[in-house]
Write a protein that holds these residues in place. Structure first.
Motif, PDB file in Angstrom:
ATOM      1  N   UNK A  30     -22.357  11.849  77.097  1.00 44.58           N
ATOM      2  CA  UNK A  30     -23.578  11.693  76.348  1.00 44.58           C
ATOM      3  C   UNK A  30     -22.962  11.128  74.789  1.00 44.58           C
ATOM      4  N   UNK A  31     -22.246  11.610  74.055  1.00 44.95           N
ATOM      5  CA  UNK A  31     -21.517  10.929  73.067  1.00 44.95           C
ATOM      6  C   UNK A  31     -20.886   9.841  72.787  1.00 44.95           C
ATOM      7  N   UNK A  32     -20.349   9.306  74.448  1.00 47.33           N
ATOM      8  CA  UNK A  32     -19.655   8.193  74.815  1.00 47.33           C
ATOM      9  C   UNK A  32     -20.677   7.181  75.216  1.00 47.33           C
ATOM     10  N   UNK A  33     -22.287   7.343  75.473  1.00 46.25           N
ATOM     11  CA  UNK A  33     -22.659   6.630  76.355  1.00 46.25           C
ATOM     12  C   UNK A  33     -24.036   6.299  75.734  1.00 46.25           C
ATOM     13  N   UNK A  34     -23.910   7.276  73.974  1.00 48.27           N
ATOM     14  CA  UNK A  34     -24.940   6.757  73.011  1.00 48.27           C
ATOM     15  C   UNK A  34     -24.260   6.041  71.458  1.00 48.27           C
ATOM     16  N   UNK A  35     -22.960   6.371  72.120  1.00 48.44           N
ATOM     17  CA  UNK A  35     -21.986   5.397  70.254  1.00 48.44           C
ATOM     18  C   UNK A  35     -21.267   4.557  71.587  1.00 48.44           C
ATOM     19  N   UNK A  83     -32.960   0.025  63.746  1.00 49.63           N
ATOM     20  CA  UNK A  83     -34.151   0.873  63.809  1.00 49.63           C
ATOM     21  C   UNK A  83     -33.403   1.286  64.995  1.00 49.63           C
ATOM     22  N   UNK A  84     -33.178   0.423  66.271  1.00 48.45           N
ATOM     23  CA  UNK A  84     -32.278   0.932  67.479  1.00 48.45           C
ATOM     24  C   UNK A  84     -31.197   1.819  67.089  1.00 48.45           C
ATOM     25  N   UNK A  85     -29.935   1.021  66.950  1.00 50.02           N
ATOM     26  CA  UNK A  85     -28.509   1.799  66.440  1.00 50.02           C
ATOM     27  C   UNK A  85     -28.649   2.628  65.225  1.00 50.02           C
ATOM     28  N   UNK A  86     -29.884   3.073  64.792  1.00 49.14           N
ATOM     29  CA  UNK A  86     -29.829   4.948  64.459  1.00 49.14           C
ATOM     30  C   UNK A  86     -29.969   4.944  65.010  1.00 49.14           C
ATOM     31  N   UNK A  87     -30.671   5.131  66.559  1.00 49.55           N
ATOM     32  CA  UNK A  87     -31.551   6.110  66.573  1.00 49.55           C
ATOM     33  C   UNK A  87     -30.286   6.320  67.727  1.00 49.55           C
ATOM     34  N   UNK A  88     -29.168   5.987  68.824  1.00 44.05           N
ATOM     35  CA  UNK A  88     -28.283   5.845  69.320  1.00 44.05           C
ATOM     36  C   UNK A  88     -27.539   6.244  68.458  1.00 44.05           C
ATOM     37  N   UNK A  89     -26.923   6.292  66.836  1.00 46.28           N
ATOM     38  CA  UNK A  89     -25.802   6.784  66.428  1.00 46.28           C
ATOM     39  C   UNK A  89     -26.556   8.024  66.227  1.00 46.28           C
ATOM     40  N   UNK A  90     -28.038   8.557  65.887  1.00 46.88           N
ATOM     41  CA  UNK A  90     -28.660   9.726  65.805  1.00 46.88           C
ATOM     42  C   UNK A  90     -27.828  10.662  66.659  1.00 46.88           C
ATOM     43  N   UNK A  91     -28.554   9.973  67.936  1.00 45.67           N
ATOM     44  CA  UNK A  91     -28.584  10.531  69.265  1.00 45.67           C
ATOM     45  C   UNK A  91     -26.847  11.408  69.297  1.00 45.67           C
ATOM     46  N   UNK A  92     -26.000  10.286  69.287  1.00 47.32           N
ATOM     47  CA  UNK A  92     -24.652  10.440  69.455  1.00 47.32           C
ATOM     48  C   UNK A  92     -24.359  11.850  67.803  1.00 47.32           C
ATOM     49  N   UNK A  93     -24.321  11.614  66.814  1.00 49.21           N
ATOM     50  CA  UNK A  93     -24.405  12.753  66.318  1.00 49.21           C
ATOM     51  C   UNK A  93     -24.592  13.549  66.456  1.00 49.21           C
ATOM     52  N   UNK A  94     -25.766  14.220  66.906  1.00 49.56           N
ATOM     53  CA  UNK A  94     -26.288  15.248  67.413  1.00 49.56           C
ATOM     54  C   UNK A  94     -25.756  16.141  69.052  1.00 49.56           C
ATOM     55  N   UNK A  95     -25.070  14.932  69.601  1.00 48.75           N
ATOM     56  CA  UNK A  95     -24.811  15.873  70.053  1.00 48.75           C
ATOM     57  C   UNK A  95     -23.227  16.273  70.604  1.00 48.75           C
ATOM     58  N   UNK A  96     -22.624  15.246  68.830  1.00 51.14           N
ATOM     59  CA  UNK A  96     -21.626  15.691  69.294  1.00 51.14           C
ATOM     60  C   UNK A  96     -21.126  16.889  67.885  1.00 51.14           C
ATOM     61  N   UNK A 149     -31.829  24.141  70.951  1.00 49.13           N
ATOM     62  CA  UNK A 149     -32.165  23.518  70.447  1.00 49.13           C
ATOM     63  C   UNK A 149     -32.234  22.302  69.665  1.00 49.13           C
ATOM     64  N   UNK A 150     -30.012  22.331  69.742  1.00 45.76           N
ATOM     65  CA  UNK A 150     -29.877  21.255  69.111  1.00 45.76           C
ATOM     66  C   UNK A 150     -29.912  19.599  70.825  1.00 45.76           C
ATOM     67  N   UNK A 151     -29.489  20.260  71.707  1.00 46.60           N
ATOM     68  CA  UNK A 151     -29.826  19.495  72.725  1.00 46.60           C
ATOM     69  C   UNK A 151     -31.452  19.366  73.599  1.00 46.60           C
ATOM     70  N   UNK A 152     -32.405  20.402  72.277  1.00 49.14           N
ATOM     71  CA  UNK A 152     -33.893  19.389  73.239  1.00 49.14           C
ATOM     72  C   UNK A 152     -34.561  18.861  71.855  1.00 49.14           C
ATOM     73  N   UNK A 153     -33.761  18.962  71.021  1.00 48.00           N
ATOM     74  CA  UNK A 153     -34.540  17.477  70.147  1.00 48.00           C
ATOM     75  C   UNK A 153     -33.911  16.760  70.074  1.00 48.00           C
ATOM     76  N   UNK A 210     -30.158   3.307  78.743  1.00 42.20           N
ATOM     77  CA  UNK A 210     -28.714   3.802  78.106  1.00 42.20           C
ATOM     78  C   UNK A 210     -30.041   5.626  77.839  1.00 42.20           C
ATOM     79  N   UNK A 211     -30.945   4.952  77.018  1.00 47.40           N
ATOM     80  CA  UNK A 211     -31.546   7.249  76.987  1.00 47.40           C
ATOM     81  C   UNK A 211     -32.505   7.644  77.916  1.00 47.40           C
ATOM     82  N   UNK A 212     -31.737   6.815  79.269  1.00 48.59           N
ATOM     83  CA  UNK A 212     -32.153   7.851  79.961  1.00 48.59           C
ATOM     84  C   UNK A 212     -31.181   8.403  81.042  1.00 48.59           C
ATOM     85  N   UNK A 213     -30.183   8.040  81.080  1.00 45.91           N
ATOM     86  CA  UNK A 213     -28.683   8.183  81.721  1.00 45.91           C
ATOM     87  C   UNK A 213     -28.798   9.126  80.631  1.00 45.91           C
ATOM     88  N   UNK A 214     -28.597   8.797  79.238  1.00 51.38           N
ATOM     89  CA  UNK A 214     -28.205  10.032  78.067  1.00 51.38           C
ATOM     90  C   UNK A 214     -29.275  11.319  78.086  1.00 51.38           C
TER      91      UNK A 214
END
Length: 136
Positions: free
Chosen positions: A13-18, A42-55, A69-73, A107-111
């Motif tokens: 998920x980190x690889x897909x998002x970042x 906006x899109x770039x920030x949301x992708x990086x936030x998703x990658x950071x949450x996964x990491x 909980x972090x996974x659900x978020x 990519x969000x669907x894959x993530x």
């Protein structure tokens, strides 16, 4: 522990998002230029936030409830990102110069799929630990 299957799912998920956001375009304009996620803040920030949450979630292996909980978020964040893509591509008048949707929009669907699999494995680990605690 880091050698669990949910770590593999979260790392993917980190690889897909970042990583893949720099490879696949999000959409193509009517002039034929490809727009990547880094072009839209906006899109770039949301992708990086998703990658950071996964990491961060990878290294929360000692606290499985917080990891879950972090996974659900992260799933909610990716659903919101997917909603932004749908809104921008369909609802805005003039289509905002989006003539063709790129692979980057999916990519969000894959993530989300990877995060759901990770949360399922985290839940299975939590249930296993609870069952062992009952035996003590």
């Amino acid at each position: 522990m880091l050698q669990r299957i949910q770590t593999v799912y979260l790392l993917l998920a980190v690889i897909v998002s970042a990583g893949l956001i720099f490879v696949f375009p999000v959409w193509e304009t009517s002039e034929g230029t490809e727009v990547y996620a880094i072009d839209q803040l906006l899109i770039f920030g949301m992708f990086l936030a998703s990658a950071a949450l996964s990491l961060v979630s990878i290294f929360m292996f000692k606290n499985r409830k917080l990891q879950f909980v972090l996974g659900r978020l992260n799933i909610i964040l990716n659903l919101f990102l997917l909603g932004v893509f749908v809104y921008w591509s369909l609802s805005l008048p003039g289509e905002m110069d989006i003539s063709e949707k790129g692979i980057g929009m999916f990519l969000p669907i894959v993530s989300i799929v990877l995060l759901v699999l990770a949360n399922k494995a985290i839940k299975r680990d939590e249930d296993l630990v609870k069952s062992v605690d009952r035996l003590r």
